[in-house]
Design a protein around this motif. Sequence first.
Motif, PDB file in Angstrom:
ATOM      1  N   LEU A  19      -7.056  -0.476  -3.259  1.00  0.00           N
ATOM      2  CA  LEU A  19      -6.166  -1.280  -2.417  1.00  0.00           C
ATOM      3  C   LEU A  19      -7.053  -2.276  -1.688  1.00  0.00           C
ATOM      4  O   LEU A  19      -7.786  -1.916  -0.763  1.00  0.00           O
ATOM      5  N   ASN A  57       0.516  -5.199   6.047  1.00  0.00           N
ATOM      6  CA  ASN A  57       0.595  -3.744   5.873  1.00  0.00           C
ATOM      7  C   ASN A  57       1.055  -3.061   7.165  1.00  0.00           C
ATOM      8  O   ASN A  57       1.889  -2.155   7.139  1.00  0.00           O
ATOM      9  N   GLU A  70       0.824  -1.214   0.000  1.00  0.00           N
ATOM     10  CA  GLU A  70       0.000   0.000   0.000  1.00  0.00           C
ATOM     11  C   GLU A  70       0.864   1.274   0.000  1.00  0.00           C
ATOM     12  O   GLU A  70       0.627   2.177  -0.810  1.00  0.00           O
TER      13      GLU A  70
END
Length: 461
Positions: free
Chosen positions: A372, A444, A275
């Motif tokens: 995303l 992430n 991301e």
Amino acid sequence: VQLHAAAVEADLAGVPLILCTADRPPELRDVAAPQTVDQTHLFGRSVRFFTDPGVADPTQSSTWRSLAARTWAEATAEWPGPVQLNLPFREPLVGRVGELPPGRGDGPWHQRLAAGRLAPVLDPALCAARGVVIAGRGTDDPEAVATLAEDLGWPLLADPSSGCSGDTSIAGFDPLLRTGFAERARPDVVIRAGGMPASKVLAQWLDGCEHQDLVIAAPGWWPDPSHTAAVLLDAVPTVPDDHEPVEEWVEAWKVAAQAVGAAIDEELAGVPLSEPAVARYLTRTLPAGAVLVTSSSMPVRDVEWFGITRQDLRVVANRGANGIDGVVSTAVGAALAGAPTALLIGDVAFLHDSNGLLGLADRDVDLTIVVLDNDGGGIFSFLSQRTELSTPRFERYFGTPHGLDLVALATAYGVEAHRVDAIGQLDWRPGVRVLVVPTDRDDNVALHGRLTDAAIEAVGA
Ligand SMILES: Cc1ncc(C[n+]2csc(CCOP(=O)(O)OP(=O)(O)O)c2C)c(N)n1
């Protein structure tokens, strides 16, 4: 009623918006007539002005231009915002457009004669202090704020959606302030324009240092969530001509920010599609003059923290109420203005407004929607509930995975859509596309942690 979210957003973000709400005539109100709701002051204190002139009466047509001009003036006042013009109609609801009453030549109906806002000159002693300029959403005159930072020789820490960038811009100030540099670079004076950027680290850093706080905001707006403002300015101040900036101060910021930027590039190069990498890549590769629309929550943050600062890229976001609703429609609206436009959005926000894709394939716009897709709300994995709750409970109440195929969803709306597995597939091209980037929420969080570690390694703990 459906317009309420837009009214709230426009109020908090200072966006001029005229809401024309068609209504039933007075004799059908409060008598259980079908599809009749009370629209009087429907949006409460979110609107700057409400008026209901009654069913149009041609004998009163001499008042129409004044009414329209007033509505416009209220929406575009010094602190702009939404207004509601409630317009009742009586049957028959079809007819012919009549002649408008005459205007006043080619000019506007009203002229507003205001004294204007005076730009004060800053005190020389204040200019000589160690200071920073912070720019957030609602910054009225971004160029003047960037020039102020340059003239002072102070670092400019700007939310990209402030539109503020200049020679002293510090890209990636969030990762930088997570390092030992934050302690060494405490300011004595802070000049803030508009609201605060998304970075919590920035807010905590300011909370932790004694400083004088000056706030620039349009009259009628009070952006001071920390209750620390000491001086409020309604125009961007100027710097005395003989002020000599202390070069070492801003240089130290630039050198540290460059080191952090290089460390981030190196770390991101070593991991698969992520991301932060997508945010960085888009801000680097979108064509000059492009518009990048960013959605709450992580896209706004990743662009602020890991994006490249560019004067030829306009970043916009719904950061009044930070809603994840209506964001696809916001991007379609931005693209209709004609510039190459990209939207960076999470999967939940995308699903919230997937109907914004309706009819998009037939519009003559250049819009790339980058989703995303971490199968849920990624922001919540950064919060303490991720570790305090069991994974099933967390997933049920916060993660909210949906398991949907977003490429198939976009395709059902007739929009070209692909799954992306290499960053180069995000390269800009005209037309309308949805590009779905699969990511993982836990990975992430771990990557954000490693990026902080890399920043600390680059400039010290
Ligand atoms: C209209 C609205 N409802 C709920 C929220 C609370 N909220 C903030 S972020 C978020 C999840 C967003 O998920 P996603 O769009 O996938 O983005 P990510 O968190 O992964 O960046 C939610 C539900 C909100 N901001 N606005």
